[in-house]
Design an enzyme around this catalytic site. Sequence first.
Site, short mmCIF file in Angstrom:
data_model
loop_
_atom_site.label_atom_id
_atom_site.label_comp_id
_atom_site.label_asym_id
_atom_site.label_seq_id
_atom_site.Cartn_x
_atom_site.Cartn_y
_atom_site.Cartn_z
N GLY A 221 15.24 33.46 -0.67
CA GLY A 221 16.55 33.43 -0.01
C GLY A 221 16.55 32.70 1.32
O GLY A 221 17.61 32.51 1.94
N CYS A 330 35.32 13.99 -16.41
CA CYS A 330 36.75 14.15 -16.71
C CYS A 330 37.30 15.51 -16.32
O CYS A 330 37.84 16.23 -17.15
CB CYS A 330 36.99 13.91 -18.19
SG CYS A 330 36.12 15.12 -19.18
N1 LLP Z 1 13.52 34.93 -6.66
C1 LLP Z 1 14.46 35.24 -7.57
C2 LLP Z 1 14.26 36.37 -8.45
C3 LLP Z 1 15.62 34.45 -7.65
O1 LLP Z 1 16.55 34.74 -8.55
C4 LLP Z 1 15.78 33.35 -6.78
C5 LLP Z 1 16.98 32.51 -6.86
C6 LLP Z 1 14.75 33.06 -5.88
C7 LLP Z 1 13.63 33.88 -5.83
C8 LLP Z 1 14.78 31.89 -4.94
O2 LLP Z 1 15.83 31.92 -4.07
P1 LLP Z 1 15.93 30.82 -2.89
O3 LLP Z 1 14.72 31.01 -2.00
O4 LLP Z 1 15.95 29.51 -3.53
O5 LLP Z 1 17.20 31.14 -2.21
N2 LLP Z 1 21.93 27.73 -7.66
C9 LLP Z 1 22.17 28.37 -6.39
C10 LLP Z 1 21.05 29.28 -5.98
C11 LLP Z 1 20.69 30.28 -7.05
C12 LLP Z 1 19.53 31.14 -6.70
C13 LLP Z 1 19.07 31.91 -7.89
N3 LLP Z 1 17.93 32.74 -7.66
C14 LLP Z 1 22.48 27.31 -5.34
O6 LLP Z 1 22.47 26.11 -5.66
O7 LLP Z 1 22.76 27.63 -4.19
#
Ligand code: LLP
Length: 400
Positions: A221, A330
Amino acid sequence: MKEFRLSKSQIEQLAEKYGSPLYVYDEETLRTRCREMKNLVSYTHFKPNYSAKANTNIELLKIIRSEGFHVDAMSVGEIILEEAAGFLPEEILFISNNVTSQEMQFAVDRGITVSVDSLSQLETFGRHFPGKKVGVRLNPGVGAGHNKKVITGGKSKFGIELEEITTIKAIAEKYSLHIVGINQHIGSLFLEGSKYVSACHTLFEAAREFDELEFVDLGGGFGVPYQGEDRLDLEKLSRQMQQVIDEFLESYRNKELEIKIEPGRYVVAECGVLIGQVNSIKVNYSEKYVGTDLGFNVLMRPVLYDSYHGIVVYNNSEEEEKVTVVGNICETGDVIAKDRVLPVMMEGDYIAVETAGAYGYSMSSNYNARLRPAEVLIQCDGTDRLIRRRDSLEDLARQL
Ligand code: LLP
């Protein structure tokens, strides 16, 4: 560190050589971000697990592994790609969500630890793999993220409520399972760490209820600025996390306990830009549209989450105007940037969409039967290398 930005001549050369649209990644930036995450906590058994869903390019995975990361996987497909990049079974954590017993089997057969996401999946795991080690994903009730679609702590489909820990233990006992890990992920993109730290605290409290733990995984996150916001204060976050971790370790029996985090975006977002080209300019009902080859099949984030991405225009224009930058799909919603003040553009100009390394290519698609772009790496020595070829029309036809 200097921000990764390509010069006009670099963009032109790369687009000429590899075509447009094109994802371009900078190895040096990637390595810098890896090191920042690796140094977040000083503890011998601290291990960042890269969350591969942010970008699964095998060459990037190799670099991330070479920086000492392990990795998480969300699917059998991600496991296959991670293995192809050289990750060993013990370096992969399968954080499953609503999977079949066959998918669990795939991981178990390889010696990859599975973490399950519900009591029902724990039952399924127990029925099929009695006596085995397993992890469980807990939901600490606190969430954080840039959009409600990516907040996972609290009311969401993810994890098991803390109130169910007794049930978790009962199911584990029924099938002689060993709960060796607990993990959480409260959501994606925070630039202020207080909710994360508070969730860490909660997870460690929960950890005390399990006595066979080999790892506690605090989740990802970690945010990056897309629109000039202040950067996440890593020093402060590090101090706060260190304190919570030290307090816990003082009294936990397993002194070798591994502590993991799961950064995805932080690792790859800023090393990537997406190059596109202007194909048309028009005014419709008094709104000026710059029509590019960057449809939302190539970068979905603006359409899906209203996300902001900086746009750099590569021309010599000294005048600016308010425009809406759109793609070639589209749908009216196919907008990369609405009402953005940018240098006046002409057909043929190149643009770069910034901070596109995370959830860019990995969420791209063949919608409208369009081809997914190529990916290129600018290596530390300054040379460029193709790390994934563009889809071809033959690739599309192969679906038959
Ligand atoms: N761990 C788990 C279990 C997760 O579901 C995620 C992300 C992460 C770690 C990594 O999170 P990060 O460090 O990247 O925030 N498509 C969205 C983000 C979806 C995140 C899904 N899970 C976007 O483009 O903002």
